[in-house]
Design a protein around this motif. Structure first.
Motif, short mmCIF file in Angstrom:
data_model
loop_
_atom_site.label_atom_id
_atom_site.label_comp_id
_atom_site.label_asym_id
_atom_site.label_seq_id
_atom_site.Cartn_x
_atom_site.Cartn_y
_atom_site.Cartn_z
N LEU A 22 75.62 56.01 36.56
CA LEU A 22 74.45 55.41 37.24
C LEU A 22 74.81 54.06 37.85
CD1 LEU A 22 71.80 56.03 34.42
CD2 LEU A 22 71.98 57.26 36.61
N ASP A 64 77.74 58.22 31.60
CA ASP A 64 77.66 56.81 31.18
C ASP A 64 77.94 56.61 29.69
OD1 ASP A 64 76.76 55.20 33.59
OD2 ASP A 64 75.29 56.83 33.64
N PHE A 67 79.49 53.65 27.67
CA PHE A 67 78.72 52.42 27.39
C PHE A 67 77.96 52.56 26.07
CE2 PHE A 67 78.87 52.80 32.13
CZ PHE A 67 79.94 51.95 32.27
N GLU A 69 77.28 50.63 23.78
CA GLU A 69 76.37 49.55 23.37
C GLU A 69 74.90 49.93 23.57
OE1 GLU A 69 76.41 44.95 24.09
OE2 GLU A 69 75.68 45.92 25.91
N ASP A 70 74.64 50.80 24.54
CA ASP A 70 73.24 51.06 24.89
C ASP A 70 72.52 52.02 23.97
OD1 ASP A 70 73.24 49.33 27.07
OD2 ASP A 70 74.26 50.83 28.31
N ARG A 89 70.76 59.55 30.05
CA ARG A 89 71.50 58.96 28.93
C ARG A 89 70.87 59.27 27.57
NH1 ARG A 89 74.02 53.29 29.51
NH2 ARG A 89 75.19 54.35 27.87
N GLY A 118 71.86 47.20 25.76
CA GLY A 118 72.17 46.15 26.74
C GLY A 118 71.04 45.15 26.87
N ARG A 134 64.67 49.81 31.60
CA ARG A 134 65.23 50.68 30.57
C ARG A 134 64.57 50.49 29.20
NH1 ARG A 134 70.42 52.48 32.04
NH2 ARG A 134 70.42 52.69 34.31
N LEU A 164 69.57 44.91 35.51
CA LEU A 164 69.65 46.11 34.67
C LEU A 164 69.26 45.83 33.23
CD1 LEU A 164 70.45 49.07 34.15
CD2 LEU A 164 72.83 48.29 33.92
N HIS A 165 69.97 44.92 32.59
CA HIS A 165 69.75 44.65 31.16
C HIS A 165 69.67 43.13 30.92
CE1 HIS A 165 71.91 48.66 30.17
NE2 HIS A 165 70.64 48.81 29.84
N ILE A 246 79.72 50.70 38.43
CA ILE A 246 78.58 51.39 37.80
C ILE A 246 77.86 50.42 36.84
CG2 ILE A 246 79.23 53.79 38.18
CD1 ILE A 246 80.57 53.79 35.44
N ASP A 247 77.77 49.19 37.32
CA ASP A 247 76.89 48.18 36.72
C ASP A 247 77.25 47.79 35.29
OD1 ASP A 247 75.58 48.34 39.11
OD2 ASP A 247 73.94 49.60 38.35
N CYS A 252 79.09 46.06 27.15
CA CYS A 252 78.58 47.43 27.11
C CYS A 252 79.55 48.46 26.56
CB CYS A 252 78.17 47.84 28.51
SG CYS A 252 79.46 47.54 29.71
#
Ligand code: CIR
Length: 259
Positions: A22, A64, A67, A69-70, A89, A118, A134, A164-165, A246-247, A252
């Motif tokens: 994403l 994704d 990542f 952490e999310d 996700r 995040g 999110r 984003l976060h 991808i941000d 993350c």
């Protein structure tokens, strides 16, 4: 207990599908081999600092999933499995739960609303939860309750619009100091903390990571790096140009705790 020092981490190898991860703005897809190199350098750095890193196998169905952490919050002795707000996700959580159960005595589960790691900044006395696209108000409220059950005080703040976060815009440098973008600092979300601001045009530097006595910073933010050095921090930079497409930045790619 120090919250920014950790000796354990969980990471996940990037899948080939990571190139479809994403992103808010499409600046081109990351190149797989380059993502692998950035990820490997990140893991190697953690290990060189004495962190014991468990690497989970790649998940092609979840672009994704690197990542990690999310999908969870981890503390000494307890973890909270989260509910990502991004529909693609959400399935990542059940993939990590068995690992959480191996490492933590207590594993709680967020079952209402959505929240991504995040959006969570853990400090010694407060766990800041940023509302964002999110992390919903319902998810944040439910998270406050779960945090209370494991002895942590949550505080709900606002992630800046279109960011984003929460941690896209901040990082804990030490017990008293947060690296923060001016746009996040404007809402005064962290009373009692000393703020060090990212330099103009270097907002991407804010997703830094304190590892022991060093601050891990993405390459390409020379003025923020200099400001941190002037403030007495030892700065180490890592390439994140591919993963940034991808941000993503530095926090993350791992779940971190002190065992
Ligand atoms: C996403 O949009 O979910 C991923 N492409 C990037 C997630 C970055 N996560 C983080 O900084 N904690």
């Amino acid at each position: 207990m120090s919250t920014h020092t950790f000796n354990r981490a969980i990471v996940r190898t990037p899948s080939r599908s990571v190139v479809h991860g994403l992103r808010a703005v499409d600046t081109g897809s990351p190149q797989y081999e380059a993502v692998l190199r950035e990820h490997a350098a990140y893991v190697a750095f953690l290990q060189s600092e004495g962190v014991s890193v468990e690497t989970l196998p790649l998940l092609e169905d979840f672009p994704d999933s690197v990542f990690v952490e999310d999908v969870a919050l981890v503390f000494t002795g307890a973890a909270i499995a989260l509910r990502p707000g991004a529909p693609t996700r959400r399935g990542e959580t059940s993939e990590i739960v068995p690992t959480l159960e191996r490492h933590f005595e207590r594993v709680l589960h967020l079952t209402k609303g959505s929240a991504e790691g995040g959006d969570v900044l853990t400090t010694a006395n407060a766990v800041f939860i940023g509302l964002s696209a999110r992390t919903s108000a319902k998810g944040a409220q439910s998270l406050l309750q779960l945090l209370g059950e494991i002895g942590h005080r949550g505080v709900v703040v606002q992630t800046p619009p279109s960011v984003l976060h929460l941690k896209s815009d901040c990082a804990l440098l030490d017990e008293e100091t947060i690296l923060c973008t001016p746009r996040l600092a404007a809402s005064e979300p962290f009373p009692g903390f000393r703020l060090l601001l990212t330099s103009a045009g270097e907002e991407g530097a804010a997703n830094a990571l304190a590892v022991g006595d060093q601050i891990l910073l993405s390459q390409g933010y020379p003025r923020t790096a200099e400001a941190l050095a002037k403030a007495g921090y030892e700065v180490k930079t890592l390439a994140t140009a591919e993963i940034a497409k991808i941000d993503a930045g530095l926090s993350c790619m791992s779940l971190r705790w002190r065992s």
